[in-house]
Design a protein around this motif. Sequence first.
Motif, PDB file in Angstrom:
ATOM      1  N   ARG A  16      70.821  71.311  37.617  1.00 22.71           N
ATOM      2  CA  ARG A  16      71.345  72.817  37.067  1.00 22.71           C
ATOM      3  C   ARG A  16      72.136  73.321  38.092  1.00 22.71           C
ATOM      4  NH1 ARG A  16      65.544  75.516  35.588  1.00 22.71           N
ATOM      5  NH2 ARG A  16      65.124  75.269  37.689  1.00 22.71           N
ATOM      6  N   PRO A  17      73.013  74.368  37.313  1.00 25.16           N
ATOM      7  CA  PRO A  17      73.972  74.812  38.494  1.00 25.16           C
ATOM      8  C   PRO A  17      73.435  75.809  39.408  1.00 25.16           C
ATOM      9  CG  PRO A  17      73.934  75.950  36.476  1.00 25.16           C
ATOM     10  CD  PRO A  17      73.176  74.944  36.349  1.00 25.16           C
TER      11      PRO A  17
ATOM     12  N   ALA B 183      72.090  72.213  25.922  1.00 24.96           N
ATOM     13  CA  ALA B 183      71.544  71.234  27.073  1.00 24.96           C
ATOM     14  C   ALA B 183      70.587  71.902  27.893  1.00 24.96           C
ATOM     15  CB  ALA B 183      72.752  70.335  27.649  1.00 24.96           C
ATOM     16  N   LYS B 184      69.565  71.315  28.353  1.00 27.32           N
ATOM     17  CA  LYS B 184      68.775  71.775  29.161  1.00 27.32           C
ATOM     18  C   LYS B 184      68.556  70.698  30.217  1.00 27.32           C
ATOM     19  CE  LYS B 184      66.274  74.829  26.010  1.00 27.32           C
ATOM     20  NZ  LYS B 184      65.137  75.129  25.535  1.00 27.32           N
ATOM     21  N   ASP B 185      68.550  69.312  29.816  1.00 28.04           N
ATOM     22  CA  ASP B 185      68.231  68.238  30.794  1.00 28.04           C
ATOM     23  C   ASP B 185      69.754  67.718  31.343  1.00 28.04           C
ATOM     24  OD1 ASP B 185      68.862  67.304  28.188  1.00 28.04           O
ATOM     25  OD2 ASP B 185      67.538  65.486  28.497  1.00 28.04           O
ATOM     26  N   PHE B 186      70.128  68.152  32.428  1.00 33.84           N
ATOM     27  CA  PHE B 186      71.533  67.687  32.728  1.00 33.84           C
ATOM     28  C   PHE B 186      71.330  66.290  33.662  1.00 33.84           C
ATOM     29  CE2 PHE B 186      71.879  72.450  33.079  1.00 33.84           C
ATOM     30  CZ  PHE B 186      72.320  72.496  31.648  1.00 33.84           C
TER      31      PHE B 186
ATOM     32  N   HIS C 200      79.061  74.640  39.415  1.00 37.54           N
ATOM     33  CA  HIS C 200      79.202  75.326  38.279  1.00 37.54           C
ATOM     34  C   HIS C 200      78.708  74.418  37.138  1.00 37.54           C
ATOM     35  CE1 HIS C 200      81.352  78.449  35.917  1.00 37.54           C
ATOM     36  NE2 HIS C 200      81.790  77.481  35.070  1.00 37.54           N
ATOM     37  N   ARG C 201      78.439  75.093  35.912  1.00 39.67           N
ATOM     38  CA  ARG C 201      77.939  74.281  34.636  1.00 39.67           C
ATOM     39  C   ARG C 201      79.263  74.818  33.808  1.00 39.67           C
ATOM     40  NH1 ARG C 201      74.117  75.622  29.693  1.00 39.67           N
ATOM     41  NH2 ARG C 201      75.251  73.956  28.509  1.00 39.67           N
ATOM     42  N   PHE C 202      79.961  73.684  33.261  1.00 41.74           N
ATOM     43  CA  PHE C 202      80.690  74.136  31.910  1.00 41.74           C
ATOM     44  C   PHE C 202      79.989  73.277  30.856  1.00 41.74           C
ATOM     45  CE2 PHE C 202      83.740  73.665  35.855  1.00 41.74           C
ATOM     46  CZ  PHE C 202      84.569  74.903  35.172  1.00 41.74           C
TER      47      PHE C 202
END
Length: 720
Positions: A346-347, A277-280, A380-382
């Motif tokens: 993004r994180p 994924a790129k668009d969070f 954080h990004r999981f």
Amino acid sequence: MAKKKKKPQSKLKYKFTKKLVHLFESHPHKNFSEKEIIQIMGVKSTSDRKLIHDVLIELTTFNIVKAVQRGVYRIAQGSERHNAENVVEGTIDFNQRGAAYLIVDGMEDDIFIHSNNTGKAFHQDKVRVELFKRQGKIEGKVIDVVERKRTEFVGTVDVGKSTVFVRPEESRMPVDFFIEKGHLKNAKHGDKVIVKFLSWPGGSKSPLGGVIERLGKPGNMDVDMNVILAENGFPTHFPRAVELEADAIQEPNYNEEAKKRRDFRKTLTFTIDPIDAKDFDDALSFQELKNGNYEIGIHIADVSHYVTPGSKLDLEAYSRGNSVYLVDRVIPMLPEVLSNKLCSLRPKEEKLTFSAVFEITPDAKVVNEWFGKTVIYSDHRFTYEQAQEIIEGQAENKEFGDVILTMDKVAKILRKKRLQAGALNVESQEVRFELDEKGNPVGLKIKVSKDANKLIEEFMLLANRKVASYIGEPKKGKKVIPFVYRTHDEPDEAKISDLKGFLAEFGYSIPQVKNKPISYGLNQVMEKAKEKDELHIIGPLVIRSMSKAVYETDNIGHYGLAFDYYTHFTSPIRRYADLLVHRILFEQLNGRTYKDSNMLDDWCKHISGTEKSATEAERESIKYMQVKFMEDKVGRTYSGKVTGVTDWGIFVELDETKCEGLLHINNLPGRYVLDTKIKHLVSKEGHENYHLGMAVEVVVKNVDLVKKQMDLILPDDLMF
């Protein structure tokens, strides 16, 4: 639960219409009162009398009969049948044989239009049609095109000795485009192109068109994917003016913004998304309160801060309606500077968000809610896989481990409550291709929805449901405002009846559970199918029996989710519906009226249409990639299961590759006919009969990338 839309009894309506027309035609000079008609027809029930009344009104609309006075009718005379009252407006829907149907808003039955009477209309145009009667049935003839649905089409250049045509890819386009010299734009014979409709001169059999973009030769992956996008109405690039407008947007001063918003930057916040994924769109925050409850925030990218109504960005996003996710690429609704950077959560970055914040008890009861603009910092990004490892106890995380486990428990209680209320529990096998550096498929894996996926799903559903309830639930002394709901109607009784017949073929019956909707019984069927490894057959049958979810301002609830109020709030980067919801909610929170409420009905129809087109493009890209994956496997034998039965053959999904191909009826031994009642392909000479779910062995005969089709045959020893 969804409030079922009333649907007339089509067969009974047709029967009454036929009898009434015959009655009037048999007595061309007699007037009949509605009371007389009801007595003559022998109708007694209130519902049937109401249906008679509706049919009479419809016949007067079509000018088949004439109202002499209130409640008294006679047959319309010849001169009375051909005037403005005998003309209706609607959308024309072509079939692949060149005939069409006119779909008129508010009218249950569509009007048949013979291929000779379609005039200069294209598929899905808004047209004006003159009605007439042929052999006791109402038909139509196109007399004017009111509005073109599309003016650009994908097709193949066909250069003849003295003429050039572009033959549209869309099988329901009734004509080819004639291309004059100077309008070919260097395209060659066999090229895929985008052609623009220019005009249709009187007396000409073909419309004039001009090539506006050469896509290239079919068989090349980039060309073929661009063909899929263009055919479904999605551009492959943004106009320069839109890109420039996006590039000019400045990153906000987050400290200044925090003065106008609720500041969550010091609250523990994280995202869980697919690995690629790129668009969070969304992030979750968590903190335990002193009273033992939890404050859980669902934070959504504040796209409305950057995309203002009426701007070039806004108009382009509306035109697209949504992002499109093909197997090997994403065509975003918004330019990358927004979708992957400014708006993406993004994180380790501060971001502007629009949030739904809930105080929730440990047993998942929502005791407080708050909606508003916020600023966050994602700690954080999981990936889903990483979060799943924590849930399963295979990995530890000191900062987030307990939080994820607590939120997982809450999500499971929310899910259990939803299913107990009658929500459908549909699980489907999703195949994901592994691509090499050139985008070619080199392997595949089955995507399984695990607890981490369901955790995110439940909190997104909670936010969507609560936002819809906040806007839609009637409040004392306040008027309910127009809104964009995500609705899902109850299933049609005829489809459920057909489903019961199909399930019986597999030995299933739908349990009737007291005080529970049929969805409750369907969940039990699917659970049994999962145990018997037949879910890939039973699941799609259940899905096909359901209505389609759409965007509407008229709220009827969401049957599949068992919600009285539901909307889409959580993905504004990739769905225009969510952006609209953000704008309406913001105005409501600030005591203002959303100024474009009168446009919402039209906008809902548009974005429902673009969603449908995106789904079709995504399916076509999967078919293409399946065929591409099987290119080097021609001649191999595979085991598979029958996934479709038609009068032209059977569709088989291969067990090993999960790719689907067609075993044409001409490649079966002897003669076969389709038993439509039980959906069996039956041999006339005593050979094997074929039905859904049946295990078969097949050989890959041929693959065709252009047609996105894999042809199968039986092994030699089964042909004789």
